[in-house]
Structure formats: C-alpha cells, structure tokens
Write a protein that holds these residues in place. Sequence first.
Motif, PDB file in Angstrom:
ATOM      1  N   GLU A 140       0.808  -1.213   0.000  1.00  0.00           N
ATOM      2  CA  GLU A 140       0.000   0.000   0.000  1.00  0.00           C
ATOM      3  C   GLU A 140       0.846   1.271   0.000  1.00  0.00           C
ATOM      4  OE1 GLU A 140      -3.478   2.207   2.573  1.00  0.00           O
ATOM      5  OE2 GLU A 140      -3.137   0.076   2.881  1.00  0.00           O
ATOM      6  N   ASP A 141       1.899   1.324   0.821  1.00  0.00           N
ATOM      7  CA  ASP A 141       2.706   2.541   0.873  1.00  0.00           C
ATOM      8  C   ASP A 141       3.467   2.766  -0.433  1.00  0.00           C
ATOM      9  OD1 ASP A 141       4.340   0.346   1.375  1.00  0.00           O
ATOM     10  OD2 ASP A 141       5.513   1.325   2.940  1.00  0.00           O
ATOM     11  N   ARG A 142       3.945   1.699  -1.074  1.00  0.00           N
ATOM     12  CA  ARG A 142       4.652   1.829  -2.356  1.00  0.00           C
ATOM     13  C   ARG A 142       3.683   2.262  -3.452  1.00  0.00           C
ATOM     14  NH1 ARG A 142       7.367   0.103   1.593  1.00  0.00           N
ATOM     15  NH2 ARG A 142       9.427  -0.756   1.318  1.00  0.00           N
ATOM     16  N   ARG A 143       2.486   1.687  -3.421  1.00  0.00           N
ATOM     17  CA  ARG A 143       1.463   2.056  -4.411  1.00  0.00           C
ATOM     18  C   ARG A 143       1.106   3.532  -4.258  1.00  0.00           C
ATOM     19  NH1 ARG A 143      -2.049  -1.818  -3.557  1.00  0.00           N
ATOM     20  NH2 ARG A 143      -3.160  -0.725  -1.918  1.00  0.00           N
ATOM     21  N   GLN A 144       0.940   3.990  -3.021  1.00  0.00           N
ATOM     22  CA  GLN A 144       0.597   5.386  -2.764  1.00  0.00           C
ATOM     23  C   GLN A 144       1.680   6.317  -3.316  1.00  0.00           C
ATOM     24  OE1 GLN A 144       0.651   6.568   1.342  1.00  0.00           O
ATOM     25  NE2 GLN A 144      -0.449   8.446   0.947  1.00  0.00           N
ATOM     26  N   VAL A 145       2.936   5.997  -3.055  1.00  0.00           N
ATOM     27  CA  VAL A 145       4.034   6.825  -3.543  1.00  0.00           C
ATOM     28  C   VAL A 145       4.046   6.850  -5.065  1.00  0.00           C
ATOM     29  CG1 VAL A 145       6.553   6.982  -3.687  1.00  0.00           C
ATOM     30  CG2 VAL A 145       5.462   6.583  -1.488  1.00  0.00           C
ATOM     31  N   LEU A 146       3.882   5.706  -5.682  1.00  0.00           N
ATOM     32  CA  LEU A 146       3.893   5.616  -7.140  1.00  0.00           C
ATOM     33  C   LEU A 146       2.749   6.428  -7.753  1.00  0.00           C
ATOM     34  CD1 LEU A 146       5.564   4.158  -9.333  1.00  0.00           C
ATOM     35  CD2 LEU A 146       3.830   2.390  -9.313  1.00  0.00           C
ATOM     36  N   LEU A 147       1.567   6.297  -7.197  1.00  0.00           N
ATOM     37  CA  LEU A 147       0.411   7.027  -7.732  1.00  0.00           C
ATOM     38  C   LEU A 147       0.554   8.530  -7.522  1.00  0.00           C
ATOM     39  CD1 LEU A 147      -2.467   4.616  -6.659  1.00  0.00           C
ATOM     40  CD2 LEU A 147      -1.523   4.954  -8.943  1.00  0.00           C
ATOM     41  N   LEU A 148       1.059   8.924  -6.365  1.00  0.00           N
ATOM     42  CA  LEU A 148       1.272  10.353  -6.119  1.00  0.00           C
ATOM     43  C   LEU A 148       2.326  10.930  -7.059  1.00  0.00           C
ATOM     44  CD1 LEU A 148       1.137  10.465  -2.215  1.00  0.00           C
ATOM     45  CD2 LEU A 148      -0.514  11.487  -3.801  1.00  0.00           C
ATOM     46  N   ALA A 149       3.345  10.136  -7.368  1.00  0.00           N
ATOM     47  CA  ALA A 149       4.404  10.611  -8.257  1.00  0.00           C
ATOM     48  C   ALA A 149       3.928  10.679  -9.706  1.00  0.00           C
ATOM     49  CB  ALA A 149       5.627   9.697  -8.149  1.00  0.00           C
ATOM     50  N   TYR A 150       3.356   9.594 -10.212  1.00  0.00           N
ATOM     51  CA  TYR A 150       3.040   9.531 -11.639  1.00  0.00           C
ATOM     52  C   TYR A 150       1.677  10.101 -11.997  1.00  0.00           C
ATOM     53  CZ  TYR A 150       7.305   7.108 -12.683  1.00  0.00           C
ATOM     54  OH  TYR A 150       8.625   6.816 -12.851  1.00  0.00           O
ATOM     55  N   TYR A 151       0.745  10.007 -11.110  1.00  0.00           N
ATOM     56  CA  TYR A 151      -0.592  10.512 -11.433  1.00  0.00           C
ATOM     57  C   TYR A 151      -0.922  11.788 -10.683  1.00  0.00           C
ATOM     58  CZ  TYR A 151      -1.132   6.060 -13.730  1.00  0.00           C
ATOM     59  OH  TYR A 151      -0.955   4.983 -14.553  1.00  0.00           O
ATOM     60  N   GLY A 152      -0.272  11.999  -9.568  1.00  0.00           N
ATOM     61  CA  GLY A 152      -0.511  13.213  -8.801  1.00  0.00           C
ATOM     62  C   GLY A 152       0.453  14.325  -9.141  1.00  0.00           C
ATOM     63  N   GLY A 153       1.546  13.984  -9.831  1.00  0.00           N
ATOM     64  CA  GLY A 153       2.490  15.000 -10.265  1.00  0.00           C
ATOM     65  C   GLY A 153       3.440  15.490  -9.193  1.00  0.00           C
ATOM     66  N   HIS A 154       3.537  14.780  -8.072  1.00  0.00           N
ATOM     67  CA  HIS A 154       4.430  15.205  -6.998  1.00  0.00           C
ATOM     68  C   HIS A 154       5.874  14.828  -7.313  1.00  0.00           C
ATOM     69  CE1 HIS A 154       1.087  16.249  -4.358  1.00  0.00           C
ATOM     70  NE2 HIS A 154       0.509  15.116  -4.747  1.00  0.00           N
ATOM     71  N   SER A 155       6.786  15.717  -6.984  1.00  0.00           N
ATOM     72  CA  SER A 155       8.208  15.423  -7.180  1.00  0.00           C
ATOM     73  C   SER A 155       8.674  14.479  -6.078  1.00  0.00           C
ATOM     74  CB  SER A 155       9.026  16.715  -7.126  1.00  0.00           C
ATOM     75  OG  SER A 155       9.054  17.224  -5.799  1.00  0.00           O
ATOM     76  N   HIS A 156       9.837  13.890  -6.267  1.00  0.00           N
ATOM     77  CA  HIS A 156      10.404  13.007  -5.246  1.00  0.00           C
ATOM     78  C   HIS A 156      10.589  13.767  -3.937  1.00  0.00           C
ATOM     79  CE1 HIS A 156      12.245  10.365  -8.647  1.00  0.00           C
ATOM     80  NE2 HIS A 156      10.984  10.087  -8.433  1.00  0.00           N
ATOM     81  N   ARG A 157      11.073  14.988  -4.033  1.00  0.00           N
ATOM     82  CA  ARG A 157      11.305  15.800  -2.833  1.00  0.00           C
ATOM     83  C   ARG A 157       9.982  16.092  -2.108  1.00  0.00           C
ATOM     84  NH1 ARG A 157      15.665  17.572  -1.510  1.00  0.00           N
ATOM     85  NH2 ARG A 157      16.594  17.724  -3.576  1.00  0.00           N
TER      86      ARG A 157
END
Length: 187
Positions: A140-157
């Motif tokens: 769940e935590d990895r999925r959340q990070v991936l979705l926030l990065a690729y679909y939410g547009g959040h940077s790694h920072r």
Amino acid sequence: MSQALTLEGLIGRIALGDREALRAAYEASSARLFPIALRLLGDRSLAEDALQEAYLALWHHAGRYRPERAPALAWLTTLVRNKALDIARARPTHLPLERRDAQGASVVEDAPSDGLTPEEALLQRCEDERLKHCLGELDEDRRQVLLLAYYGGHSHRQLAERLAQPLGTIKAWIRRSVLRLQTCMEH
C-alpha cells in the motif's frame, strides 16, 4: 512484437537516426503514455504537448537509454512524466488548484472529500485491467508513492517531505515499484 521491433530495439534504431523507428515507437507506446500526461496536466492540449516533447526528447537522447537499468516503457513513462511536470511547473502559480475532468466538471485538487480516495478513484477509472491488477499487487505505501508521483504529479522531494521519508527511500520505492509493475505487466 518481434525482437527487432521491441521498444528497446526501436530505441536503439532511433539512436542511429531512424525516423521510421521513432514513428513505430510512437505507435507502439503513445496510447499508454498519453493518459499519464493527461492525468498529470488535466488538459488534453497540454498533455499532447507533453507527449510531443517526450518523443522529441526520445529522438535527441535515445542513445542515453540503457536497457539494463529500466525497461523501455518505464523509461518512456519517465520522459512523459518529466515533460508533463515541466509544463505544469511553467504554468502561472496564481491560478487556483482547479481543473476540468474528462467530463468537463470542475475538480479542485487537495480538497477534502467524502467520496473515494484519490487512489481508489484512480483504480476505479483505470481502463487497463492488467494495470489495475498489478497496482493491487504493490504494498500500500509503495502504491501510494507511485500514484502520487506519476498521477498526482508530486516530485520526489515533495513526496519525501509529505511522507516524512528520506529522499533516497522515496526514489528507491518508486524505482522498485515501477520495475515490479513492468514485470507484472509482461506476464
């Protein structure tokens, strides 16, 4: 797709200046990449611009692709994501965090909602059943990070700050998750 016509093979030919290989790579991958840009930008015209810029970057930088580091589709996805984020960052910051969804309805980002979570909404809208299955296989935590990065547009920072995790951890989670998705999608 035969070995000579895999995305990896096409990228190799693009690096040699083969325009037909660029056309074939576009035809083989654009239908999967355009929705990523569209989700990040929320505007069809801007998403088309991001896709065009990504393929232009592919044309100029295909020689930098290393198949041992990432599958071709993951590398292309990163190109599209980065171009979409560049476009999003270049937009005026005084605009409200409001966009139009595919049906033309106004959507305010980061607004509290009694409805589905963003992850649940994305999975519900996901047209590719295989991708939905593979996303469901991630922690769940990895999925959340991936979705926030690729679909939410959040940077790694931004993700590192939001989730109170070291930047290196966020980068590793995203990289491993993308590789797991790629492996899952291939089976």
